[in-house]
Design an enzyme around this catalytic site. Structure first.
Site, PDB file in Angstrom:
ATOM      1  N   ARG A 109       3.862  40.595  23.472  1.00 55.25           N
ATOM      2  CA  ARG A 109       3.004  39.477  23.849  1.00 55.25           C
ATOM      3  C   ARG A 109       3.214  39.061  25.300  1.00 55.25           C
ATOM      4  O   ARG A 109       2.341  38.459  25.911  1.00 55.25           O
ATOM      5  CB  ARG A 109       3.306  38.301  22.911  1.00 55.25           C
ATOM      6  N   TYR A 110       4.387  39.328  25.837  1.00 56.73           N
ATOM      7  CA  TYR A 110       4.668  39.012  27.240  1.00 56.73           C
ATOM      8  C   TYR A 110       4.707  40.325  28.018  1.00 56.73           C
ATOM      9  O   TYR A 110       4.993  41.370  27.430  1.00 56.73           O
ATOM     10  CB  TYR A 110       6.040  38.355  27.370  1.00 56.73           C
ATOM     11  N   ARG A 113       8.633  41.668  27.893  1.00 62.47           N
ATOM     12  CA  ARG A 113       9.513  41.491  26.740  1.00 62.47           C
ATOM     13  C   ARG A 113       8.787  41.901  25.460  1.00 62.47           C
ATOM     14  O   ARG A 113       7.571  41.763  25.364  1.00 62.47           O
ATOM     15  CB  ARG A 113       9.911  40.013  26.604  1.00 62.47           C
ATOM     16  N   CYS A 122      16.362  37.063   5.004  1.00 58.83           N
ATOM     17  CA  CYS A 122      17.225  36.095   5.690  1.00 58.83           C
ATOM     18  C   CYS A 122      18.297  35.595   4.734  1.00 58.83           C
ATOM     19  O   CYS A 122      18.108  35.631   3.521  1.00 58.83           O
ATOM     20  CB  CYS A 122      16.413  34.878   6.168  1.00 58.83           C
ATOM     21  N   CYS A 126      14.432  29.018   5.574  1.00 60.32           N
ATOM     22  CA  CYS A 126      14.160  27.714   6.155  1.00 60.32           C
ATOM     23  C   CYS A 126      12.733  27.328   5.754  1.00 60.32           C
ATOM     24  O   CYS A 126      11.805  28.111   5.998  1.00 60.32           O
ATOM     25  CB  CYS A 126      14.262  27.779   7.667  1.00 60.32           C
ATOM     26  N   CYS A 129       9.844  27.834   8.304  1.00 59.74           N
ATOM     27  CA  CYS A 129       9.824  29.117   9.024  1.00 59.74           C
ATOM     28  C   CYS A 129       8.443  29.435   9.593  1.00 59.74           C
ATOM     29  O   CYS A 129       7.437  29.405   8.892  1.00 59.74           O
ATOM     30  CB  CYS A 129      10.246  30.247   8.081  1.00 59.74           C
ATOM     31  N   ARG A 131       7.425  32.251  10.511  1.00 58.68           N
ATOM     32  CA  ARG A 131       6.962  33.562  10.022  1.00 58.68           C
ATOM     33  C   ARG A 131       6.954  33.619   8.500  1.00 58.68           C
ATOM     34  O   ARG A 131       7.159  34.681   7.910  1.00 58.68           O
ATOM     35  CB  ARG A 131       7.856  34.674  10.565  1.00 58.68           C
ATOM     36  N   ASP A 290       6.118  24.514  14.509  1.00 60.73           N
ATOM     37  CA  ASP A 290       4.756  25.070  14.469  1.00 60.73           C
ATOM     38  C   ASP A 290       3.993  24.568  13.235  1.00 60.73           C
ATOM     39  O   ASP A 290       4.599  24.287  12.204  1.00 60.73           O
ATOM     40  CB  ASP A 290       4.828  26.607  14.403  1.00 60.73           C
ATOM     41  N   ASP A 327       5.374  26.941  21.070  1.00 60.58           N
ATOM     42  CA  ASP A 327       4.911  28.325  21.046  1.00 60.58           C
ATOM     43  C   ASP A 327       3.404  28.219  20.809  1.00 60.58           C
ATOM     44  O   ASP A 327       2.962  27.849  19.718  1.00 60.58           O
ATOM     45  CB  ASP A 327       5.633  29.113  19.938  1.00 60.58           C
ATOM     46  N   LYS A 334       5.363  30.850  24.823  1.00 63.74           N
ATOM     47  CA  LYS A 334       6.126  29.604  24.847  1.00 63.74           C
ATOM     48  C   LYS A 334       5.793  28.810  26.098  1.00 63.74           C
ATOM     49  O   LYS A 334       5.822  29.343  27.199  1.00 63.74           O
ATOM     50  CB  LYS A 334       7.611  29.908  24.782  1.00 63.74           C
TER      51      LYS A 334
END
Ligand SMILES: *Cc1c(COP(=O)(O)O)cnc(C)c1O
Ligand code: SF4
Length: 368
Positions: A109-110, A113, A122, A126, A129, A131, A290, A327, A334
């Site tokens: 996306r960048y 990077r 995981c 969380c 999350c 994602r 988000d 984001d 970001k």
């Protein structure tokens, strides 16, 4: 450490520090939480109805204060009834990562990077999350073909010099697999640094065995981005894990999501960041939460996030203050946020306000 059913106290005491035991014994239903705390009927219902999987390591469950129904870690990891609201503004893929997935498991996306997602698993899930559309799914860990395709893409795109490995939690893979992925990436000449984003330092600190730490040390420059929530997470085990990593020369940074009812309070964050720099962990990002489905109740307003940032500024070590970021939707990336310290600006002078809100006039120059 509570004694679990079907385990003698001694056998459990021996196995508790074993990360594989912790993973195998992750709690995934309400009744298994009983040794740690009594879930409310609403939590029981939310756990059985959860669309995003529920799991917590025994270690992390033991950090929850059974006498406090508003315990911050409980709010972050135990499903609540508020999850039944999808939220009309919510987006399953709020940062448009899927659209930027150039080959399976690689998001570009960048310009310089890329983000590699080797696993969807995981140590804990969380509830906020970003994602959650994919994390905790049945998607298997990256296979050899996908890894080859990803490394091929990285070789062909020599403008990419920084690869962030995230997920899911890459450190749930075996030592052997982690070592293999790191060595595949480190053989690409255009890659300067590798980073790993992980929740294990917080939810499974026993993951940092001598063997894993020596693997991580072998692939320097390799940076770790550790996910933290609250000072209550900074136990003796976490302190030992950070010490081991820092002593091995692994640079450590922290990422925190700003969460209503968990850590949206200046004194909590200030304490967390102060403790982190004592552990040689540099606070990196404070994320605005988000707008993800079923997690809208965690969100704070951007104004209140800016207020917290302003309250931190000038009152704690400069590098104990992370950058507050959104984001952006539609893959915007970001975006750093800061309340403005500039009142006015002209060719001759800049009028500024400091952390105490006092005005200062600074001579500008009109020559460049
Ligand atoms: C966050 C992120 C990165 C890394 O961004 P930094 O601001 O350099 O930490 C890279 N790729 C994607 C897709 C990301 O979301
Ligand atoms: S550790 Fe990260 S990827 Fe895993 S559930 Fe938490 S926020 Fe999502």
């Amino acid at each position: 450490m509570p004694t679990l059913p079907n385990e003698s106290h001694t056998s459990q005491q021996n196995r508790w520090p074993d990360w594989k035991w912790q993973l195998r014994h992750r709690i995934k239903d309400a009744s298994s939480l009983q040794p740690y705390f009594q879930p409310t009927p609403e939590e029981e219902q939310a756990i059985s109805n959860a669309s995003f999987p529920f799991a917590i390591t025994p270690y992390y469950a033991s950090l929850i204060d059974a006498s406090d129904p508003r315990d911050p870690l409980r709010r972050a990891i135990i499903p609540s009834i508020a999850e039944q609201y999808l939220g009309s503004m919510a987006q399953a893929d709020p940062c448009e990562e899927d659209a930027h997935e150039v080959v399976p498991r690689l998001v570009h996306r960048y310009p310089d990077r890329a983000l590699l997602l080797p696993t969807s698993e995981c140590p804990v899930y969380c509830r906020y999350c970003t994602r959650s559309r994919w994390v905790g799914s049945t998607a298997p860990p990256i296979n050899e073909d996908s890894l080859l395709n990803a490394t091929q893409y990285l070789r062909e795109h020599s403008e990419i010099r920084d690869v962030l490995i995230s997920g899911g939690d890459p450190l749930l893979l075996s030592d052997q697999r982690i070592s293999h992925i790191l060595s595949s990436l480190s053989r690409i000449p255009s890659i300067d640094i590798i980073r790993i984003g992980t929740k294990t330092a917080t939810a499974l600190p026993m993951r940092f065995t001598d063997n894993l730490v020596s693997i991580l040390r072998n692939f320097q420059p390799l940076w770790l981005q550790l996910h933290f929530c609250h000072p209550q997470e900074l136990t003796a085990e976490v302190i030992a894990a950070c010490k081991k990593l820092a002593d091995a020369g692994v640079p450590l940074t922290a990422q925190v999501v700003l969460l209503r009812g968990v850590n949206n309070d200046t004194s909590i964050l200030q304490l967390l960041f102060r403790r982190l720099i004592q552990l040689r962990v540099r606070p990196y990002y404070l994320y605005q939460c988000d707008p993800v489905p079923n997690a809208m109740h965690f969100r704070t307003s951007v104004q209140s996030g800016l207020t917290i940032m302003k309250q931190l500024q000038g009152r704690t070590t400069g590098f104990a203050i992370p950058t507050y970021v959104i984001d952006a939707p539609n893959g915007g990336g970001k975006i750093p946020l800061q309340s403005s310290y500039i009142t006015s600006i002209s060719d001759s002078e800049v009028v500024l306000r400091n952390y105490e809100d006092l005005p200062y006039i600074y001579p500008n120059t009109n020559i460049d």
